[in-house]
Scaffold this active site. Sequence first.
Site, PDB file in Angstrom:
ATOM      1  N   ASP A   1       0.838  -1.193   0.000  1.00 56.60           N
ATOM      2  CA  ASP A   1       0.000   0.000   0.000  1.00 56.60           C
ATOM      3  C   ASP A   1       0.879   1.251   0.000  1.00 56.60           C
ATOM      4  OD1 ASP A   1      -2.687   1.225   0.408  1.00 56.60           O
ATOM      5  OD2 ASP A   1      -1.780   1.893   2.282  1.00 56.60           O
TER       6      ASP A   1
ATOM      7  N   GLU B   1       1.950  -0.313  -4.969  1.00 60.09           N
ATOM      8  CA  GLU B   1       1.044   0.783  -5.310  1.00 60.09           C
ATOM      9  C   GLU B   1       1.966   1.995  -5.394  1.00 60.09           C
ATOM     10  OE1 GLU B   1      -3.212   2.623  -3.835  1.00 60.09           O
ATOM     11  OE2 GLU B   1      -1.699   2.262  -2.327  1.00 60.09           O
TER      12      GLU B   1
END
Lengths: 703, 113
Positions: free
Chosen positions: A347, A384
Amino acid sequence: MLETRVDAYPTHRIGGVPVRAGRTLPFGATPVPGGVNFSVYSNNATAMTLVLFRRGEAAPLVELPFPPSFRRGGVYAMTVFGLDDLGLDVETLEYGYRADGPSRPQDGHRFDPGTILLDPYAKLVGGREVWDAPRDAVYPYRGRIALDDFDWEDDRPPGIRPEDLIVYELHVRGFTRHPSSGVRAPGTFAGLVERLPYLVDLGVNCVELMPVFEFDELDNPRGPHNYWGYNTVGFFAPKASYAASGPYGMQVDEMKNLVKQFHRAGIEVVLDVVFNHTAEGNERGPSISFRGLDNSTYYMLTPDGHYYNFSGTGNTVNCNHPVVREFVLDCLRHWAAEFHVDGFRFDLAAVLGRAPDGTVLANPPLLESLAHDPVLRDCKLIAEAWDAAGLYQVGSFPSYCRWSEWNGRYRDAVRRFVKGDLGTVGELAARMTGSTDIYGPRGPVASVNFVTSHDGFTLRDLVSYNRKHNELNGEENRDGDSANHSWNCGHEGPTDDPDVLALRARQVRNALLLLLTSHGIPMLLAGDEMGRTQQGNNNAYCHDGPLSWIDWDLAREHRDLHRFVRNAIAFRRAHPALRRGEGALGHSVDGRLPEVSWHGVHAWTPDWSPHSRLVAAMFSTMRDDGGYDCVYVAANSYWEGHVLELPAPPEGTVWHLFADTAAAPPHDAHEPGREPRLADQVRVSIGPRATLVLVARERLPEE
Amino acid sequence: MTEPVVLVDTSVRDGTTVIGLTGELDGRSGPGVQRRLMELLPEDGRVLLDMSGVTYLSSAGLRVLLLLHRAADGRVALTGVPPEIETVMAATGLLDLFRVAGSSVTDSSVADR
């Protein structure tokens, strides 16, 4: 062999409890002969105390200050014996630490011996075994000791090549929590295992689980829930309430069993991991673990001791500090070695490339270490590749030819093309061919292609709403991204208008078909194959209910869409021309067909002009048997149809129709291997806003 | 704290050794129960473990069953598993390893499964 060890005897007594100086490594709480070894580090603490609880009791059972001789460098280690005499065993013991040291936030130190802290290395965390249960005021998240002798039998990782992956992103609780799931243990790892046959039937071969590290679902100042779980409390511990056996402390076994069962079914398990920030929030947040143990080591701090906020959530983990880097490595090795997981999606991974002062590093030590770690060698690493402070590294993420990326540009290009934006065909062509324009020698496998993810509209909502509708999130619709490239097809939200519904159904299929025929690694969002809606909410992180759960009745209601997706997945799996590890060559070599060629209304004549709304590609590759695998994909985002001149298929083959999104089900996608032959081999009609997929199959003798 | 007591009794019916457990099977009672079960494990022949008296099964208790399963080379079947314990055993995959017989020891189909 000696039956016991020399160090299995106490040398000291603290508070009446027999102990000895512990072993510095490994960190965490480790059962050893006769007792348990505790090891914790802090570079800035002046004193440390081990606090033991009997499971579930509010008050500590005993507190054991570490004598100075039990410290080596910045590490405090103690072996505790005689648990029996305390009425404890490894299952009923809960532990934490009190760390003393300076309380000078302006210097980065936030020590408070009044707070009991969770061991960052705790492999089992007590306190949140039941979803939504009230949390303990004194010590809410409690370290526990995990039994690590799970019987893996002959488990082996599926070892799927990256180019063959078809990823399915899901939320463990949301997947089976809805009563319609019909599973015995709704909302749990076990429930997900019960639904494994569905995933096998759908054809995906990798699940990406949204956060499963222990987090607190009640941690949301604006609403009742933090349902997604991007607020880690315990990095080494599976979320207890995701386990049907969590109240019995068996979440480790249950999650390991999940991985084992998925591996048996040939499906890989990738974890969405959140190392950019923690649940401790900003200056006003609670001290749970890092903040109280060694704030200035674990967090990026401004010169006056405030938290940098590159994550948008209040704090930023100091990932390139050598100590924190080792922590992250230890953590990932733990999940790879102990839980046999097959990869990780990071993330806001751009944060992992920042120096302690926030500077963007060209050669971030953490990312390099992860790329070359021996334990993680075969794990998929997916970034990401952006953060919440404006750093957008899609294509420039430091990859060491090892990392893949969530390709945000793929998402935006497909969305814009499908909704009919002008000037998008060139970009779409680049995205369909693995985005090698941005990933270069890393090849298409650097690109995780997706149109939707948990973060944003579902696919159905993407074609049903022009604007986000996040009022229920409690921030007057200010939260969530406004740049969605969505189009409601003529009516905002639910409608009975058959024309609007038909167009939406077609647009959904257009996006899915492009996704599943593009080079790169496709990722589907769970539920999109059955028309899941969040009623226009594009940031459903805070909703634990029907809005965010999968309603399995939709699978019956949208049986046609489900069949379409299932066939499109099977088609991708059948065609190596769509699953390339290396970029496709656009020119002929040794007289063979180019690996990709572009077409338009006329064969071999693509229209790349700004007003074009038509892209047609022929993908071809040599099969092992020497024949061609050849697929033709044409996408028209204009509101009228065209007649397309077809390129000749490879010699000895004829065009068959796999999919036509303008056709009524079940003719929108045929079963792979049973595609009907095109009557006209020279021209084909493509409908308004439609996508066609043809496949070259061997000419039968009678043809 | 008093040590949880697990009673172990055994009988032989139609060539099947039936072992009954009663009480809480956890980290504290586990080692003793495990020793007892190993003593009672016959050289060969089926073994039926009657779980109907087990009121609590912890992670360590689960391992006692797993070790028995390994030691008996798959000859152990379970019976009378209380529903809540069955849920836990199913969730962790342990149930798949055992042949689960009918809910009662007197179930005539038990020995044939």
